[in-house]
Write a protein that holds these residues in place. Sequence first.
Motif, PDB file in Angstrom:
ATOM      1  N   VAL A 241      -6.618   0.720  -1.460  1.00 15.00           N
ATOM      2  CA  VAL A 241      -6.628  -0.674  -0.983  1.00 15.00           C
ATOM      3  C   VAL A 241      -7.875  -1.363  -1.521  1.00 15.00           C
ATOM      4  CG1 VAL A 241      -7.821  -0.170   1.191  1.00 15.00           C
ATOM      5  CG2 VAL A 241      -6.312  -2.137   1.058  1.00 15.00           C
ATOM      6  N   SER A 242      -7.759  -2.678  -1.704  1.00 13.18           N
ATOM      7  CA  SER A 242      -8.931  -3.462  -2.083  1.00 13.18           C
ATOM      8  C   SER A 242      -8.927  -4.757  -1.280  1.00 13.18           C
ATOM      9  CB  SER A 242      -8.943  -3.769  -3.593  1.00 13.18           C
ATOM     10  OG  SER A 242      -7.831  -4.534  -3.952  1.00 13.18           O
ATOM     11  N   LYS A 243     -10.105  -5.303  -1.074  1.00 12.81           N
ATOM     12  CA  LYS A 243     -10.294  -6.565  -0.351  1.00 12.81           C
ATOM     13  C   LYS A 243     -11.222  -7.438  -1.182  1.00 12.81           C
ATOM     14  CE  LYS A 243      -8.049  -5.213   3.321  1.00 12.81           C
ATOM     15  NZ  LYS A 243      -6.810  -5.773   3.760  1.00 12.81           N
ATOM     16  N   VAL A 244     -11.024  -8.739  -1.069  1.00 13.50           N
ATOM     17  CA  VAL A 244     -11.755  -9.676  -1.917  1.00 13.50           C
ATOM     18  C   VAL A 244     -12.393 -10.782  -1.074  1.00 13.50           C
ATOM     19  CG1 VAL A 244     -11.483 -11.378  -3.764  1.00 13.50           C
ATOM     20  CG2 VAL A 244     -10.200  -9.263  -3.859  1.00 13.50           C
ATOM     21  N   ALA A 245     -13.557 -11.234  -1.537  1.00 15.67           N
ATOM     22  CA  ALA A 245     -14.190 -12.454  -1.022  1.00 15.67           C
ATOM     23  C   ALA A 245     -14.679 -13.235  -2.222  1.00 15.67           C
ATOM     24  CB  ALA A 245     -15.356 -12.128  -0.081  1.00 15.67           C
ATOM     25  N   ASP A 246     -14.363 -14.519  -2.275  1.00 18.89           N
ATOM     26  CA  ASP A 246     -14.769 -15.383  -3.375  1.00 18.89           C
ATOM     27  C   ASP A 246     -15.457 -16.614  -2.796  1.00 18.89           C
ATOM     28  OD1 ASP A 246     -13.439 -14.058  -5.720  1.00 18.89           O
ATOM     29  OD2 ASP A 246     -11.663 -14.406  -4.488  1.00 18.89           O
ATOM     30  N   TYR A 247     -16.587 -16.984  -3.391  1.00 22.56           N
ATOM     31  CA  TYR A 247     -17.308 -18.138  -2.865  1.00 22.56           C
ATOM     32  C   TYR A 247     -18.202 -18.777  -3.922  1.00 22.56           C
ATOM     33  CZ  TYR A 247     -21.077 -14.696  -2.346  1.00 22.56           C
ATOM     34  OH  TYR A 247     -22.004 -13.725  -2.577  1.00 22.56           O
ATOM     35  N   SER A 248     -18.518 -20.042  -3.699  1.00 22.59           N
ATOM     36  CA  SER A 248     -19.438 -20.785  -4.559  1.00 22.59           C
ATOM     37  C   SER A 248     -20.751 -20.972  -3.826  1.00 22.59           C
ATOM     38  CB  SER A 248     -18.863 -22.153  -4.900  1.00 22.59           C
ATOM     39  OG  SER A 248     -17.700 -22.030  -5.667  1.00 22.59           O
ATOM     40  N   ILE A 249     -21.841 -20.973  -4.585  1.00 24.57           N
ATOM     41  CA  ILE A 249     -23.147 -21.271  -3.999  1.00 24.57           C
ATOM     42  C   ILE A 249     -23.815 -22.373  -4.796  1.00 24.57           C
ATOM     43  CG2 ILE A 249     -23.549 -19.054  -2.926  1.00 24.57           C
ATOM     44  CD1 ILE A 249     -25.220 -18.261  -5.342  1.00 24.57           C
TER      45      ILE A 249
ATOM     46  N   MET B 155     -22.630 -21.712  -9.348  1.00 27.99           N
ATOM     47  CA  MET B 155     -22.413 -20.281  -9.505  1.00 27.99           C
ATOM     48  C   MET B 155     -21.251 -19.882  -8.592  1.00 27.99           C
ATOM     49  SD  MET B 155     -23.701 -17.286 -10.873  1.00 27.99           S
ATOM     50  CE  MET B 155     -25.111 -18.008 -11.633  1.00 27.99           C
ATOM     51  N   PHE B 156     -20.338 -19.087  -9.124  1.00 29.13           N
ATOM     52  CA  PHE B 156     -19.184 -18.594  -8.377  1.00 29.13           C
ATOM     53  C   PHE B 156     -19.286 -17.076  -8.289  1.00 29.13           C
ATOM     54  CE2 PHE B 156     -14.860 -17.252  -7.587  1.00 29.13           C
ATOM     55  CZ  PHE B 156     -14.432 -18.167  -6.643  1.00 29.13           C
ATOM     56  N   THR B 157     -19.115 -16.532  -7.083  1.00 28.70           N
ATOM     57  CA  THR B 157     -19.235 -15.095  -6.849  1.00 28.70           C
ATOM     58  C   THR B 157     -17.900 -14.515  -6.410  1.00 28.70           C
ATOM     59  OG1 THR B 157     -21.561 -15.363  -6.224  1.00 28.70           O
ATOM     60  CG2 THR B 157     -20.485 -13.315  -5.548  1.00 28.70           C
ATOM     61  N   HIS B 158     -17.556 -13.393  -7.015  1.00 25.67           N
ATOM     62  CA  HIS B 158     -16.310 -12.671  -6.742  1.00 25.67           C
ATOM     63  C   HIS B 158     -16.707 -11.267  -6.286  1.00 25.67           C
ATOM     64  CE1 HIS B 158     -12.181 -11.278  -7.378  1.00 25.67           C
ATOM     65  NE2 HIS B 158     -12.572 -10.425  -8.306  1.00 25.67           N
ATOM     66  N   VAL B 159     -16.366 -10.930  -5.032  1.00 26.13           N
ATOM     67  CA  VAL B 159     -16.718  -9.630  -4.456  1.00 26.13           C
ATOM     68  C   VAL B 159     -15.434  -8.865  -4.172  1.00 26.13           C
ATOM     69  CG1 VAL B 159     -17.856  -8.450  -2.533  1.00 26.13           C
ATOM     70  CG2 VAL B 159     -18.755 -10.634  -3.355  1.00 26.13           C
ATOM     71  N   VAL B 160     -15.377  -7.613  -4.631  1.00 27.88           N
ATOM     72  CA  VAL B 160     -14.206  -6.771  -4.380  1.00 27.88           C
ATOM     73  C   VAL B 160     -14.671  -5.453  -3.789  1.00 27.88           C
ATOM     74  CG1 VAL B 160     -12.114  -5.749  -5.332  1.00 27.88           C
ATOM     75  CG2 VAL B 160     -13.105  -7.758  -6.423  1.00 27.88           C
ATOM     76  N   LEU B 161     -14.052  -5.062  -2.678  1.00 23.98           N
ATOM     77  CA  LEU B 161     -14.297  -3.753  -2.071  1.00 23.98           C
ATOM     78  C   LEU B 161     -13.113  -2.859  -2.377  1.00 23.98           C
ATOM     79  CD1 LEU B 161     -15.567  -4.916   1.421  1.00 23.98           C
ATOM     80  CD2 LEU B 161     -16.947  -4.124  -0.507  1.00 23.98           C
ATOM     81  N   PHE B 162     -13.383  -1.649  -2.827  1.00 24.90           N
ATOM     82  CA  PHE B 162     -12.339  -0.697  -3.193  1.00 24.90           C
ATOM     83  C   PHE B 162     -12.392   0.534  -2.302  1.00 24.90           C
ATOM     84  CE2 PHE B 162     -13.443  -2.864  -7.166  1.00 24.90           C
ATOM     85  CZ  PHE B 162     -12.204  -3.263  -7.619  1.00 24.90           C
ATOM     86  N   LYS B 163     -11.243   0.927  -1.773  1.00 26.82           N
ATOM     87  CA  LYS B 163     -11.101   2.195  -1.073  1.00 26.82           C
ATOM     88  C   LYS B 163     -10.208   3.057  -1.954  1.00 26.82           C
ATOM     89  CE  LYS B 163     -11.146   2.274   3.280  1.00 26.82           C
ATOM     90  NZ  LYS B 163     -11.533   2.805   4.565  1.00 26.82           N
ATOM     91  N   LEU B 164     -10.730   4.188  -2.373  1.00 27.00           N
ATOM     92  CA  LEU B 164      -9.975   5.075  -3.247  1.00 27.00           C
ATOM     93  C   LEU B 164      -9.062   5.976  -2.434  1.00 27.00           C
ATOM     94  CD1 LEU B 164     -12.201   3.980  -5.096  1.00 27.00           C
ATOM     95  CD2 LEU B 164     -12.335   6.244  -6.115  1.00 27.00           C
ATOM     96  N   SER B 165      -7.916   6.313  -3.010  1.00 24.28           N
ATOM     97  CA  SER B 165      -6.982   7.197  -2.317  1.00 24.28           C
ATOM     98  C   SER B 165      -7.550   8.616  -2.228  1.00 24.28           C
ATOM     99  CB  SER B 165      -5.620   7.198  -3.009  1.00 24.28           C
ATOM    100  OG  SER B 165      -5.762   7.452  -4.383  1.00 24.28           O
ATOM    101  N   GLU B 166      -8.285   9.038  -3.238  1.00 20.72           N
ATOM    102  CA  GLU B 166      -8.974  10.333  -3.229  1.00 20.72           C
ATOM    103  C   GLU B 166     -10.416  10.095  -3.664  1.00 20.72           C
ATOM    104  OE1 GLU B 166      -6.911  13.549  -5.214  1.00 20.72           O
ATOM    105  OE2 GLU B 166      -4.994  12.582  -4.815  1.00 20.72           O
ATOM    106  N   PRO B 167     -11.306   9.851  -2.701  1.00 21.92           N
ATOM    107  CA  PRO B 167     -12.673   9.462  -3.041  1.00 21.92           C
ATOM    108  C   PRO B 167     -13.608  10.636  -3.370  1.00 21.92           C
ATOM    109  CG  PRO B 167     -12.369   9.348  -0.681  1.00 21.92           C
ATOM    110  CD  PRO B 167     -11.037   9.720  -1.269  1.00 21.92           C
ATOM    111  N   THR B 168     -13.202  11.454  -4.325  1.00 16.88           N
ATOM    112  CA  THR B 168     -14.084  12.529  -4.768  1.00 16.88           C
ATOM    113  C   THR B 168     -15.245  11.925  -5.544  1.00 16.88           C
ATOM    114  OG1 THR B 168     -12.932  12.820  -6.868  1.00 16.88           O
ATOM    115  CG2 THR B 168     -12.122  14.118  -4.978  1.00 16.88           C
ATOM    116  N   LYS B 169     -16.316  12.677  -5.714  1.00 17.72           N
ATOM    117  CA  LYS B 169     -17.461  12.199  -6.492  1.00 17.72           C
ATOM    118  C   LYS B 169     -17.027  11.801  -7.899  1.00 17.72           C
ATOM    119  CE  LYS B 169     -21.678  14.212  -4.694  1.00 17.72           C
ATOM    120  NZ  LYS B 169     -22.811  15.110  -4.961  1.00 17.72           N
ATOM    121  N   GLU B 170     -16.163  12.620  -8.480  1.00 18.44           N
ATOM    122  CA  GLU B 170     -15.702  12.366  -9.843  1.00 18.44           C
ATOM    123  C   GLU B 170     -14.891  11.070  -9.924  1.00 18.44           C
ATOM    124  OE1 GLU B 170     -16.707  16.491  -9.188  1.00 18.44           O
ATOM    125  OE2 GLU B 170     -15.168  15.302  -8.190  1.00 18.44           O
ATOM    126  N   ASN B 171     -13.998  10.857  -8.968  1.00 17.94           N
ATOM    127  CA  ASN B 171     -13.179   9.640  -8.978  1.00 17.94           C
ATOM    128  C   ASN B 171     -14.014   8.394  -8.734  1.00 17.94           C
ATOM    129  OD1 ASN B 171     -10.946  11.215  -9.444  1.00 17.94           O
ATOM    130  ND2 ASN B 171     -10.099  11.005  -7.387  1.00 17.94           N
TER     131      ASN B 171
END
Length: 96
Positions: free
Chosen positions: A88-96, A1-17
């Motif tokens: 901005v976004s950040k990624v972590a990828d790993y196998s288990i 199994m391969f896992t791909h994790v992405v964290l997203f920071k929005l430029s305008e983090p309104t509830k709607e966005n």
Amino acid sequence: MFTHVVLFKLSEPTKENVKYVSDILKGMKGNIPQIKEVEVGIDELKSERSFNICLITRFDSLEEMKAYQVHPYHVNEVLAKIKPFIEVSKVADYSI
């Protein structure tokens, strides 16, 4: 199994966005056959260190994840639509 994790920071983090971006990410389920699992979480703490959205996708292999990255749905229906919202976004990828 391969896992791909992405964290997203929005430029305008309104509830709607945040909802718009998270709904698009959730929409990958069933539209990209390489994805075995999709989990989308919205940050609750809203601390200085927080990212707004976390995407976790799981695949049978690294090769399946690479195929997902260039899949037309991912490129045209996901990346093209969310890119204007992402600071901005950040990624972590790993196998288990």
